[in-house]
Design a protein around this motif. Structure first.
Motif, PDB file in Angstrom:
ATOM      1  N   VAL A  16       0.812  -0.498  -0.154  1.00  0.00           N
ATOM      2  CA  VAL A  16      -0.012   0.091   0.114  1.00  0.00           C
ATOM      3  C   VAL A  16       1.132   0.835  -0.374  1.00  0.00           C
ATOM      4  O   VAL A  16       0.275   2.452  -0.699  1.00  0.00           O
ATOM      5  N   ASP A  17       2.022   1.130   0.422  1.00  0.00           N
ATOM      6  CA  ASP A  17       3.110   2.098   0.682  1.00  0.00           C
ATOM      7  C   ASP A  17       4.282   1.990  -0.019  1.00  0.00           C
ATOM      8  O   ASP A  17       5.297   1.123   0.306  1.00  0.00           O
ATOM      9  N   ARG A  29      10.209  -5.857  -8.957  1.00  0.00           N
ATOM     10  CA  ARG A  29       9.202  -6.461  -9.796  1.00  0.00           C
ATOM     11  C   ARG A  29       7.692  -7.151  -9.145  1.00  0.00           C
ATOM     12  O   ARG A  29       6.882  -6.091  -9.940  1.00  0.00           O
ATOM     13  N   ARG A  30       7.428  -7.863  -8.793  1.00  0.00           N
ATOM     14  CA  ARG A  30       6.725  -8.453  -7.995  1.00  0.00           C
ATOM     15  C   ARG A  30       6.007  -7.698  -7.275  1.00  0.00           C
ATOM     16  O   ARG A  30       4.839  -7.480  -7.377  1.00  0.00           O
ATOM     17  N   LEU A  31       6.457  -7.102  -6.191  1.00  0.00           N
ATOM     18  CA  LEU A  31       5.992  -6.246  -5.618  1.00  0.00           C
ATOM     19  C   LEU A  31       5.341  -4.881  -6.193  1.00  0.00           C
ATOM     20  O   LEU A  31       4.534  -4.305  -6.020  1.00  0.00           O
ATOM     21  N   ASN A  32       6.285  -4.369  -7.681  1.00  0.00           N
ATOM     22  CA  ASN A  32       5.486  -3.163  -8.515  1.00  0.00           C
ATOM     23  C   ASN A  32       3.965  -3.347  -8.626  1.00  0.00           C
ATOM     24  O   ASN A  32       3.575  -2.805  -8.991  1.00  0.00           O
ATOM     25  N   GLN A  35       1.527  -3.870  -5.867  1.00  0.00           N
ATOM     26  CA  GLN A  35       0.964  -2.151  -5.782  1.00  0.00           C
ATOM     27  C   GLN A  35       0.540  -1.468  -7.042  1.00  0.00           C
ATOM     28  O   GLN A  35      -0.139  -0.970  -6.089  1.00  0.00           O
ATOM     29  N   GLU A  36       0.991  -1.599  -7.891  1.00  0.00           N
ATOM     30  CA  GLU A  36      -0.068  -0.883  -9.064  1.00  0.00           C
ATOM     31  C   GLU A  36      -1.328  -1.479  -9.089  1.00  0.00           C
ATOM     32  O   GLU A  36      -2.526  -0.651  -9.041  1.00  0.00           O
ATOM     33  N   LEU A  37      -2.056  -3.143  -8.888  1.00  0.00           N
ATOM     34  CA  LEU A  37      -2.840  -3.634  -8.840  1.00  0.00           C
ATOM     35  C   LEU A  37      -3.746  -2.896  -8.154  1.00  0.00           C
ATOM     36  O   LEU A  37      -5.081  -2.629  -7.688  1.00  0.00           O
ATOM     37  N   ILE A  38      -3.824  -3.590  -6.782  1.00  0.00           N
ATOM     38  CA  ILE A  38      -4.328  -2.559  -5.481  1.00  0.00           C
ATOM     39  C   ILE A  38      -4.458  -0.908  -5.534  1.00  0.00           C
ATOM     40  O   ILE A  38      -5.512  -0.905  -5.728  1.00  0.00           O
ATOM     41  N   GLU A  43      -8.578   2.872  -6.597  1.00  0.00           N
ATOM     42  CA  GLU A  43      -8.493   4.273  -7.403  1.00  0.00           C
ATOM     43  C   GLU A  43      -9.741   4.456  -8.609  1.00  0.00           C
ATOM     44  O   GLU A  43     -10.463   5.376  -8.333  1.00  0.00           O
ATOM     45  N   GLY A  44     -10.245   3.220  -8.758  1.00  0.00           N
ATOM     46  CA  GLY A  44     -10.756   3.101  -9.391  1.00  0.00           C
ATOM     47  C   GLY A  44     -12.361   3.814  -8.729  1.00  0.00           C
ATOM     48  O   GLY A  44     -13.297   3.703  -9.553  1.00  0.00           O
ATOM     49  N   PHE A  45     -12.176   2.567  -8.251  1.00  0.00           N
ATOM     50  CA  PHE A  45     -13.702   2.615  -6.654  1.00  0.00           C
ATOM     51  C   PHE A  45     -14.223   4.255  -6.539  1.00  0.00           C
ATOM     52  O   PHE A  45     -15.277   4.447  -6.777  1.00  0.00           O
ATOM     53  N   CYS A  46     -12.887   4.691  -5.964  1.00  0.00           N
ATOM     54  CA  CYS A  46     -12.741   6.378  -5.800  1.00  0.00           C
ATOM     55  C   CYS A  46     -13.588   6.954  -7.136  1.00  0.00           C
ATOM     56  O   CYS A  46     -14.217   8.216  -6.677  1.00  0.00           O
TER      57      CYS A  46
END
Length: 284
Positions: A16-17, A29-32, A35-38, A43-46
């Motif tokens: 998240v951060d 690379r996996r962490l990125n 992060q982007e998916l979450i 952001e899409g919901f908001c």
């Protein structure tokens, strides 16, 4: 087990951060990707819940709100409407939050930007959330044959609202034409204008709104208060209903003691008849 929980929490914090140091053994690379998916999901919901607010704010300011909400906001429900409400609560609460010395420089800068939303944008956000809330309610209209002895209730899909600004007219185009920038650090307040709105589902189940005045908004809210009182105290079905025409006449004669009784009766008759036809009020 405790080590596993610590690892889970560390992974959550890193997802998240992005400013959190990656010392959990996950390939960057996996962490990125996580992060982007979450972030994109929240952001899409908001953005779906607050499209006008998003269009007005600079992208960096909007994304800083979403990011900080993801980091520190309450997220106790996976449902779209609940996330929208929690995001609204978050941006409202951040306006009065003070900075602490334990925050990082990045967080302090973010919070400083979050504290700059003018009041009219906070009211706009609330109005957009109300529209969303109304849209998901079940249509409760069953009968529109109102009689003077009918008992009235306010359905969950009706909100009578009062704002300091004309939120239903605020848009990016309106602000630009009025000479306001979408950079909230430079924007000045727009002219306040007491605004009363009723947001409701029409007879087709679509979200609608109407502008009104303080006394008419009070009528809707008073009927709602009466319904809540009746439910809690077992008043339904008694000879003395709280929301018949005669009962409402007596109430408004008390709150408007200098107004002619015929004026009050005509006001109530016209307003209630119109509201029942529209679906603002329903017959119990």
């Amino acid at each position: 087990m405790e080590d596993f929980r610590d690892t889970q929490q560390a992974l959550t914090n890193a997802i998240v951060d992005p400013s959190v140091t990656n010392d959990i053994g996950v390939e960057q690379r996996r962490l990125n990707i996580y992060q982007e998916l979450i972030f994109n999901n929240i952001e899409g919901f908001c953005s779906n819940a607050f499209p006008v607010l998003k269009s007005i704010l600079e992208q960096s300011i909007w994304e800083s709100y979403v990011r900080q909400f993801l980091i520190s906001g309450e997220k106790s429900s996976p449902y779209f409407v609940d996330i929208a409400e929690q995001f609204l609560d978050f941006i409202t609460q951040t306006q009065t939050q003070t900075q602490t010395q334990t925050q990082t420089q990045t967080q302090t800068q973010t919070q400083t930007r979050l504290a700059l939303l003018p009041q009219y944008l906070l009211e706009l956000a609330h109005y957009e959330w109300v529209e969303l809330n109304v849209s998901i309610q079940e249509n409760e209209i069953t009968d529109n044959d109102w009689q003077v002895d009918s008992n009235l209730i306010v359905p969950n899909s009706t909100w009578a609202l009062g704002y300091q600004y004309p939120v239903h007219t605020i848009s990016k185009q309106m602000l630009q034409s009025a000479g306001h920038t979408n950079n909230t650090e430079q924007a000045t307040e727009i002219e306040p204008l007491d605004t009363f709105l009723i947001v409701y589902q029409d007879t087709d189940g679509d979200v609608a709104f109407m502008t009104t005045n303080a006394i008419t908004a009070h009528l809707v809210n008073y009927i709602d208060e009466c319904s809540v009182y009746a439910q809690h105290n077992g008043v339904e079905g008694s000879a003395e209903s709280l929301t018949t025409l005669s009962a409402l006449e007596r109430y408004f004669q008390q709150v408007q003691p200098g107004t002619d009784s015929k004026v009050i009766k005509n006001f109530l008759t016209e307003a209630i008849s119109d509201f029942v036809q529209r679906g603002v009020l329903v017959i119990d």
